[in-house]
Design a protein around this motif. Structure first.
Motif, PDB file in Angstrom:
ATOM      1  N   TYR C  55      42.689  37.208  39.353  1.00 55.20           N
ATOM      2  CA  TYR C  55      43.322  38.257  40.129  1.00 55.20           C
ATOM      3  C   TYR C  55      41.986  38.943  40.685  1.00 55.20           C
ATOM      4  CZ  TYR C  55      47.310  36.789  37.269  1.00 55.20           C
ATOM      5  OH  TYR C  55      47.792  35.843  37.514  1.00 55.20           O
ATOM      6  N   VAL C  56      42.001  39.377  41.949  1.00 58.77           N
ATOM      7  CA  VAL C  56      41.657  39.986  43.016  1.00 58.77           C
ATOM      8  C   VAL C  56      41.775  40.701  43.819  1.00 58.77           C
ATOM      9  CG1 VAL C  56      39.437  37.541  43.189  1.00 58.77           C
ATOM     10  CG2 VAL C  56      41.464  37.986  44.591  1.00 58.77           C
ATOM     11  N   PHE C  93      36.682  39.150  33.058  1.00 56.99           N
ATOM     12  CA  PHE C  93      36.014  40.331  33.429  1.00 56.99           C
ATOM     13  C   PHE C  93      34.956  40.094  34.503  1.00 56.99           C
ATOM     14  CE2 PHE C  93      38.611  41.748  30.505  1.00 56.99           C
ATOM     15  CZ  PHE C  93      39.560  43.300  31.027  1.00 56.99           C
ATOM     16  N   ILE C  94      35.121  40.427  35.214  1.00 57.06           N
ATOM     17  CA  ILE C  94      33.897  39.643  36.089  1.00 57.06           C
ATOM     18  C   ILE C  94      34.043  41.520  37.080  1.00 57.06           C
ATOM     19  CG2 ILE C  94      32.579  38.897  37.968  1.00 57.06           C
ATOM     20  CD1 ILE C  94      33.681  36.851  37.681  1.00 57.06           C
ATOM     21  N   PHE C 139      37.614  41.645  38.971  1.00 47.24           N
ATOM     22  CA  PHE C 139      38.068  40.725  39.126  1.00 47.24           C
ATOM     23  C   PHE C 139      38.798  40.265  37.689  1.00 47.24           C
ATOM     24  CE2 PHE C 139      34.798  39.289  42.872  1.00 47.24           C
ATOM     25  CZ  PHE C 139      35.825  39.548  43.651  1.00 47.24           C
TER      26      PHE C 139
ATOM     27  N   ILE D  94      37.177  31.897  41.026  1.00 44.96           N
ATOM     28  CA  ILE D  94      36.894  32.599  42.524  1.00 44.96           C
ATOM     29  C   ILE D  94      35.754  32.791  43.969  1.00 44.96           C
ATOM     30  CG2 ILE D  94      36.557  35.325  43.084  1.00 44.96           C
ATOM     31  CD1 ILE D  94      37.404  36.066  40.586  1.00 44.96           C
ATOM     32  N   VAL D 130      37.403  35.596  47.857  1.00 47.26           N
ATOM     33  CA  VAL D 130      37.689  36.778  48.203  1.00 47.26           C
ATOM     34  C   VAL D 130      36.820  37.171  49.779  1.00 47.26           C
ATOM     35  CG1 VAL D 130      38.180  37.894  46.054  1.00 47.26           C
ATOM     36  CG2 VAL D 130      35.578  37.205  46.750  1.00 47.26           C
TER      37      VAL D 130
END
Ligand code: SF4
Ligand code: SF4
Ligand SMILES: [Mg+2]
Ligand SMILES: [Mg+2]
Ligand SMILES: [Mg+2]
Ligand SMILES: [Mg+2]
Ligand SMILES: [Mg+2]
Ligand SMILES: [Mg+2]
Ligand SMILES: [Mg+2]
Ligand SMILES: [Mg+2]
Ligand SMILES: [Mg+2]
Ligand SMILES: [Mg+2]
Lengths: 368, 71, 335, 335, 71, 368
Positions: C55-56, C93-94, C139, D94, D130
């Motif tokens: 998710y971004v 998590f990032i 993210f 990502i 992104v």
């Protein structure tokens, strides 16, 4: 629901279709052929395709797309120049979303952005002035495409930049005017049309009056038309009606939006900053006085003067957008259509602009 | 050629107005429609009101068209 | 020129489709599984199903939710629409250096709350931090496992006449996100529809039969999702435009910016292909659930030949036109 | 002042530990599982185990591997050290706008090849893009599921005298990454040790008994990993510095930059706590495998009281000192 | 006070040398050790060779110390 | 394995420990107390702790940490000023890793970086010159901490910047010299030591000769010592031996690295750019001529002249780093040690510098 939604009411729309068909049957009987109307405006092209009206009327009225997509009519060299601007260091290119995917000879703005160039899509040109204000150490160039509806907004951006005394804001003007291209098309004799559906929103600025030359000089029946389904249909109805009565009038079928005089405030602002210029159109070479550029005293806002952009003569391709926008051929007649050319890999602007005729045919009328 | 959307004017201030398009709202420029009032509809293009929509004309042309259809 | 990834590769449309097909499916050999939002594990009679999503979303907080809530609902829904009961998920998590700890906490709390609502455990996590400018706030990847319901989907039985149902209004998430982005200046009262649909799905699957296949029309919107269903399961279908529930504000926002509601993301809706014989029972069952009370039959399967796989739209004036994947990306425009 | 996430929160040391404890474990209530690199699903007699990690390595390509290979080995190893056989994994990408398609392809190929070597299927994927400047090339999340081996780990049986084994030389991955970073100017012939250890673990678990617990000493290095083991399983231990296998080049690089090999990341090593009665059999079994031929007994459990949980190091001169988690992050220094 | 590492010189060029520390290599500055030759050891600090290590002395002091220990 | 590794050989080290213990037993018997040695150098402090020698000898030799950590001795106001530099727009701060986590009155450089300031850790100061060269539109400031070993490298960076004619490169000098601080400590009478272990690497630049004042003026037995286990132990051995023979000599026990004259090339370069200056030391106020600053003709490279940084008088805290670096107390005597103050939440620089005495005690000697 507001008052204006009545124009999209489905029941009215269906009954309007029937009325148009009935009337055009009369024409067919009289003339032994279909009436031929040109939708001058790209938004009309799109709306006819998206609502399915074009497909529904295909046996009854021949609708030909015209030169009404600002992206599509821009010649390749101008497009290449605008894309090349993004290579100037410390420059932010601002643009309407419409330009992003237009194929340049080498690559598109989208690709340039992907390569790391600073390219920003704005909804309003005034947003680009704010960007210039917030980035004093960058050059901000707005890509100024558009017809008469959009040009006053460009003028407004220049006014703002002038008031803010910005020295890092310019516009790359490549605007187009409706009257010169209509004259050029009609003069050329290449396009055989019975009548014109005139662009509703350009007319907001120009006013109905500005089309008098069609009646007086060219004797082409014309109807200023809105964009909702019922409006599209009454536009056609009234056009065919003019044809049947052999009247070369200009009807304003969009009177709640288009005034006789147009928008004088907008025109005055536009005239303050810009002057007429011979512009190159795709597939049509230069048309005298067919676009606007900065007046000399505002040359400081003129990106063409500020930046020395040289582009090579674009390579010839098999793309036939030049003919498409003149209404001489249908997209399906281009050998590339839906083969080498699709919205994800467009060859010409007509495939990628949301008003592009090829895009309309690909998105809404392709069957395979 | 040019996207244009009728938007109802909710509030007017200098060179700006708050407009509503079916519930979605936005502040837009009114430089080209200096005479705009609350309650008017403006035709919106690239963030500017380009003209005031005449609702009377709108109703009239619709009525006229209804008559044609009912003929 | 070097080929590079562009934003359009991530919009869920044509380019995403090609990228996945040419780079990932080709290398990972997971062709079969890629037809579903979640993949069955080659294990325990294929009873276990797994799905992953990163998710971004930008902005991270938006009306109706935040990235954390979305990360839970998105993965719960991918399991749910695969006909599975979500059991557990992991969260990776990032985080961008400089991200506010308070925001991270709020996001974690939203995740915990949504997971509780959905009845899913977050069983393992991971945290990475990257330098300022190397990410965009945070993210989140969530990967879920679930178990197929006893009542299986009947995707092989799709046939002409099957009804297409959407569980409610479309476009709300897309418009909520746009109105949370300041640069557009758009204001709406719309909230993202983001919600966990597993209870709704379970309810429906437990009580009715005849569900062929389901999907959640997220990136790329209803149109892209249905185009993919048509291609993946080789059926053609026709939607009836006038029956597709589009809220007024969504219409309004789309008119202003030049978007098409059919291509806006949804995060709390399902589309279902169902046996016409059971369509009313199914519709009623969906409508009974609070998250499905706007459900509508919006179209039908029109053919099921090998050569099928197209989506059509019947316009209000009675004509039909073909619908395609989102070509490229949504950009505000003037014409 | 607003509390913000710093790079040190991601280095695997003290701050990472606190962040996870205070933000994630607290909210997600997964205290029990967080003792293991992978968590058992509340399902099928806890036979199924799951783990997640995001990979954000910089540079993306380094001697001995790339982010794709690492993303597979990392997750395979987390399952392996949990005593599970890796079955399948998901991969979430990502991607930063502008990333070269060729590089993405190479990464995907590495993943596919490593997954094949490890005997794991990549069953589902996800791709997000992104904007340029909002990521750093590509980030990959992999989430793996596995099944516990019949032979279970005996973590409850940890007792005084148990041996601590490391499967080979430490610090190679850390030094390989540093030498791939151009700004430091460091050159070594070292390759990252990154490798899938599941076959090694399976081999050992199938043929010997007495393995108490295993971990892969990645971020934070051998010291941090063992400190965490000591705390999580409440035992104290003493390492013998002279027995820890540190390659000469690792020593050299650390001397130059002022780092400690005990805190450098490894991506192809395991540490095991094993029953002293079986330590030789286990050591031999590990050594028989090509990825374990540098294995050593490096220390012992010294006590197992409730109050235990400390790690000590016996220095070459015969004194002992305590080892702590990596405090903060590794930075090149002059003093 | 100051990290210093003995590094073996492998190649010398103007103001620079390639050095080796137990197999790890680096280009370092030699402005402060202009007389440096291939095969020398330099003491490395913040990227510069700060002095040439005298291996003869090193051996000697070690031998001397060994004698002390064996006394 | 190279020749120099003999100094870390484990067997030699263990036998050396025994030798030191044996000798110091003699001292204990003679004097009825332990010999007290100050390790002037922070790297010695760290090495003693990390190798376990300090712990092993605790009953035999008392080792006191001295003022030899460049980060720890820098007074709080200078640290605050350096951190504040990062708030100047368009500025890149370059620093050794050592400074990153040092607590300022408001926050650390690490925190400033986390807040988005452009702060870069470099291994070599010359790297910061390259950064300035590559970022002509930014100001690059190098945080110039260090003793005599490091100062020549700072001079080298200035030389490079001068050759490249950079106008965007400066150093914030806050360097420290060994002789003045030793004199100040010995003059103060606060610190009771029998002998000094002298910093091996500072001596590389200074030369053995420069310590003659210890012998001639202060009559303190001193040994220049290396950093490997055996070297640490021979250093102590020889110190205790001097004490037993009551000889106030300076012994060079690191002769393969430290020359009598030091490094003349390095000293000459240093003298080209810098001149003596009274410097404030943590816990010691100003010591005359105890640091170096730019000569006037190189003022253009002086960050202190270029940037107008004002910092408030730092708040008093309970941190006792000032006493720690004078050797007056042990970390365990600070009430904050391992309570409010840990390496992850340091209060004073001594807890965070890799040479900090509190850090050494926390990392290697803490037992709880
Ligand atoms: S189909 Fe493509 S190539 Fe052909 S005319 Fe249209 S845009 Fe040009
Ligand atoms: S323990 Fe902390 S507060 Fe106390 S003297 Fe050391 S650094 Fe200062
Ligand atoms: Mg998914
Ligand atoms: Mg999803
Ligand atoms: Mg992890
Ligand atoms: Mg960002
Ligand atoms: Mg989905
Ligand atoms: Mg993991
Ligand atoms: Mg791992
Ligand atoms: Mg996905
Ligand atoms: Mg980047
Ligand atoms: Mg692990």
């Amino acid at each position: 629901m507001n008052n204006l939604d009545i124009f999209s009411e489905n029941d009215m729309a269906r009954r309007s279709v029937d009325a148009v068909i009935k009337l055009s049957e009369k024409f067919k009987k009289d003339k032994g052929r279909l009436p031929v109307l040109m939708e001058v405006c790209g938004s009309h092209t799109m709306a006819f395709a998206k609502t399915g009206i074009k497909q529904r009327l295909s046996e009854h009225v021949k609708l030909i797309a015209g030169p009404g997509c600002p992206v599509c009519v821009t010649d390749q060299k101008s497009i290449d120049a605008m894309i090349q601007l993004s290579e100037i260091p410390d420059t932010i290119i601002c643009t309407f979303g419409d330009m992003m995917r237009v194929p340049g000879s080498k690559y598109s703005l989208m690709k340039a952005k992907t390569e790391g160039k600073d390219i920003r899509v704005v909804y309003s040109p005034l947003e680009s002035v704010k960007i210039a204000q917030n980035n004093p150490d960058k050059e901000v160039v707005f890509l100024g495409i558009g017809f008469e509806t959009t040009i006053p907004v460009l003028a407004l951006a220049v006014r703002d930049a002038e008031n803010l005394e910005l020295s890092n804001y310019t516009i790359w003007m490549t605007t187009k005017l409706v009257e010169p291209v209509l004259r050029s098309l009609l003069d050329s004799g290449e396009v055989m049309v019975d009548g014109l559906l005139l662009p509703g929103h350009v007319s907001v600025v120009l006013g109905k009056k500005s089309y008098d030359f069609l009646m007086n000089e060219y004797k082409v029946p014309s109807v200023i038309t809105g964009f909702e389904p019922v409006q599209l249909l009454t536009g056609i109805y009234k056009s065919v009606d003019l044809l049947l009565h052999q009247k070369a009038e200009v009807i304003n079928d969009y009177p709640h939006v288009v005034k006789n005089e147009g928008n004088l405030v907008a025109r005055r602002l536009l005239e303050k900053y810009f002057k007429l210029n011979d512009e190159a159109w795709r597939g049509m070479s230069k048309i005298p006085n067919s676009g606007l550029v900065f007046k000399d005293r505002y040359a400081r806002f003129d990106a063409k003067k500020k930046f020395n952009v040289h582009v090579k003569e674009p390579r010839k391709t098999k793309c036939r957008c030049g003919e498409i926008i003149k209404g001489s051929i249908n997209p399906e007649e281009c050998v590339l259509f839906n083969k080498g050319c699709t919205p994800t890999h467009p060859i010409g602007p007509c495939m990628v602009s949301t008003e592009g005729t090829c895009a309309a045919h690909y998105q809404y009328m392709r069957e395979e | 050629m040019c996207l244009g959307v009728p938007a109802k004017v909710l509030e007017v201030s200098k060179e700006n107005a708050l407009v509503d398009v079916m519930g979605s709202r936005m502040y837009v420029g009114t430089v080209f429609v200096p005479e705009v009032k609350k309650g008017d509809y403006v035709l919106l293009h690239a963030g500017q009101g380009m003209t005031i929509v005449d609702q009377k004309f709108a109703m009239e042309s619709m009525e006229e068209w209804r008559r044609v259809l009912n003929e | 020129m070097t080929q590079r990834i562009s934003m359009a590769h991530g919009e869920g449309g044509e380019l995403t489709h090609k990228l996945i097909k040419n780079v990932f499916v080709r290398n990972f050999n997971n062709k079969e599984q890629s037809r579903l939002d979640a993949a069955a594990l080659p294990w325990y009679q294929n009873e276990i199903v797994m799905t992953t999503d990163s998710y971004v979303v930008d902005p991270l907080f938006f009306p109706g939710g935040n990235i954390g809530k979305l990360a839970v609902t998105g993965t719960v829904n991918d399991l749910a629409v695969s006909g599975a009961k979500p059991i557990a998920m992991t969260a990776g998590f990032i985080i961008e250096e400089g991200f506010e700890l308070g925001d991270l906490r709020e996001i974690a709390q939203s995740m915990a709350m949504e997971a509780r609502l959905a009845g899913v455990q977050i069983i393992a996590g991971d945290t990475k931090v990257v330098e300022k400018g190397n990410a965009d706030g945070v993210f989140i990847n969530t990967t879920g496992v679930g178990q197929f319901h006893e009542q299986r989907l009947e995707s092989e039985a799709i046939k002409e006449g099957d009804a297409i149902i959407v569980s409610g209004a479309i476009g709300e998430h897309g418009v909520a996100i746009m109105s949370a982005r300041e640069d557009l200046g758009l204001m709406t009262g719309l909230q993202s529809d983001c919600a966990s649909l597993n209870h709704l799905v379970e309810e429906v699957m437990n009580h009715v039969e005849g569900i062929r296949v389901m999907r959640d029309p997220t990136r790329g919107g209803l149109a892209t999702t249905l185009v993919e269903l048509c291609e993946d399961f080789k059926f053609s279908a026709e939607l009836v435009e006038s029956t597709i529930p589009v809220p007024m504000e969504v219409h309004g926002a789309c008119d202003i910016l030049g978007f098409d509601p059919l291509y806006l993301a949804n995060e709390g809706k399902i589309v279902l292909v169902v046996d016409a014989a059971h369509e009313h029972t199914i519709l009623e069952a969906i409508k009974k659930h609070p998250l499905g009370n706007g459900a509508q039959i919006i179209g039908r399967v029109t053919s099921c030949k090998e050569s099928s796989g197209r989506l059509y739209l019947k316009t209000p004036i009675g004509t039909t036109r073909r619908l395609h994947r989102l070509p490229g990306m949504l950009l505000p425009r003037i014409c």
